[in-house]
Design an enzyme around this catalytic site. Structure first.
Site, mmCIF file in Angstrom:
data_model
loop_
_atom_site.group_PDB
_atom_site.id
_atom_site.type_symbol
_atom_site.label_atom_id
_atom_site.label_comp_id
_atom_site.label_asym_id
_atom_site.label_seq_id
_atom_site.Cartn_x
_atom_site.Cartn_y
_atom_site.Cartn_z
ATOM 1 N N ARG A 224 0.823 -1.209 0.000
ATOM 2 C CA ARG A 224 0.000 0.000 0.000
ATOM 3 C C ARG A 224 0.858 1.261 0.000
ATOM 4 O O ARG A 224 0.580 2.222 -0.741
ATOM 5 C CB ARG A 224 -0.915 -0.006 1.232
ATOM 6 C CG ARG A 224 -2.023 -1.039 1.172
ATOM 7 C CD ARG A 224 -2.719 -1.185 2.521
ATOM 8 N NE ARG A 224 -3.384 0.031 2.937
ATOM 9 C CZ ARG A 224 -4.695 0.203 2.928
ATOM 10 N NH1 ARG A 224 -5.497 -0.761 2.506
ATOM 11 N NH2 ARG A 224 -5.235 1.334 3.352
ATOM 12 N N PRO B 2 -3.959 -2.388 -3.696
ATOM 13 C CA PRO B 2 -5.212 -2.283 -2.926
ATOM 14 C C PRO B 2 -5.371 -3.469 -1.969
ATOM 15 O O PRO B 2 -6.254 -4.322 -2.137
ATOM 16 C CB PRO B 2 -6.282 -2.289 -4.017
ATOM 17 C CG PRO B 2 -5.690 -3.129 -5.104
ATOM 18 C CD PRO B 2 -4.205 -2.840 -5.084
ATOM 19 N N LYS B 3 -4.534 -3.513 -0.930
ATOM 20 C CA LYS B 3 -4.444 -4.697 -0.079
ATOM 21 C C LYS B 3 -5.157 -4.518 1.259
ATOM 22 O O LYS B 3 -5.107 -3.457 1.873
ATOM 23 C CB LYS B 3 -2.968 -5.039 0.178
ATOM 24 C CG LYS B 3 -2.217 -5.415 -1.091
ATOM 25 C CD LYS B 3 -0.848 -5.988 -0.791
ATOM 26 C CE LYS B 3 -0.160 -6.464 -2.068
ATOM 27 N NZ LYS B 3 1.056 -7.216 -1.819
ATOM 28 N N LYS B 4 -5.811 -5.598 1.681
ATOM 29 C CA LYS B 4 -6.430 -5.708 2.993
ATOM 30 C C LYS B 4 -6.128 -7.098 3.548
ATOM 31 O O LYS B 4 -5.719 -8.001 2.816
ATOM 32 C CB LYS B 4 -7.959 -5.535 2.904
ATOM 33 C CG LYS B 4 -8.405 -4.160 2.459
ATOM 34 C CD LYS B 4 -9.913 -4.101 2.280
ATOM 35 C CE LYS B 4 -10.667 -4.236 3.587
ATOM 36 N NZ LYS B 4 -12.134 -4.015 3.391
#
Length: 249
Positions: free
Chosen positions: A111, A117-119
């Site tokens: 990020r 777009p990492k979670k």
């Protein structure tokens, strides 16, 4: 800490950085990629300008699982997420829409550096009997299930073509807020994977199911038609990126 010490700090927290300096090396990274057609209007709405949808029907997407057993600085982890096949000023590219993984350093680095777009999520990629199987869970709930026939069609004679596909332009939308909540960084970031070595690649029939979850919105790019599956195992270097478009300029 003096100014020169602060400016040498690789990442936060300063006393225990989340990740080291790049570039970053990945060995025997394994993929399950399911390419599919979605709704053209949804695809168009998900692509930031100036990116354009690719393909005759402008609706090509992909969903993938990745197993990273040996990643410098990041360790051993798994990842899953969706993307759109697009073009940037006429150049073919892949745009990352959302990614879920189970390891803090690559979430933070991804990020902060490239705008991935990492979670946090709970992906797994396994060979189950005769099936390559990918599952993504969020908060313990299955939200994506992908399956592919195991090594039915070898691409051994086409590994150069596979390598070229891996080396194509990849693009992320990087958004970081300032301390007052307004945008500090709003960019399209591009990068090309380097030093690519393809150990093996296979194609075959595939299936993909995406389920609605308010905080894991993989089903927002719905599956309308499966194009096919790709299984591949590769080494590569992830270098730093380049700003392609600055929305605040």
């Amino acid at each position: 800490m003096k100014k020169e010490d602060i400016l040498k700090t690789l990442s936060m927290p300063a006393f225990s950085p989340s990740y080291p300096a790049g570039p970053y090396y990945f060995k025997k990274r394994e993929y399950l990629i399911v390419t599919y057609e979605s709704d053209p209007d949804v695809v168009r709405a998900a692509l930031p300008e100036p990116l354009e949808p690719a393909g005759e029907r402008k609706n090509l997407c992909f969903y993938e699982w990745m197993k990273m057993p040996d990643s410098s600085g990041f360790g051993d982890y798994e990842e899953s997420g969706s993307g759109i096949v697009a073009t940037y000023k006429g150049e073919p590219c892949n745009f990352s829409v959302q990614m879920y993984l189970n390891d803090e350093p690559p979430i933070t680095a991804g990020r902060e550096i490239w705008g991935f777009p990492k979670k946090w999520g709970e992906p797994t990629l396994r060979v189950t009997k005769d099936t390559l199987t990918g599952i993504l869970k969020y908060d313990g709930i299955p939200v994506a299930v992908g399956t592919m026939t195991y090594k039915h069609v070898s691409l051994e004679a086409q590994l150069d073509k596979v390598k070229q596909g891996i080396e194509k332009l990849n693009i992320n939308l990087k958004i970081l807020p300032d301390v007052d909540g307004t945008p500090k960084v709003a960019q399209l970031v591009g990068y090309h994977l380097e030093d690519v070595v393809v150990h093996g690649a296979w194609e075959g029939e595939a299936a993909l199911e995406l389920f609605h979850h308010v905080n894991c919105r993989v089903a927002r790019l719905p599956v309308r038609k499966i194009i096919g599956g790709r299984h591949q195992i590769v080494d590569f270097t992830l270098p730093y990126g380049t700003v392609l478009h600055d929305y605040l300029a």
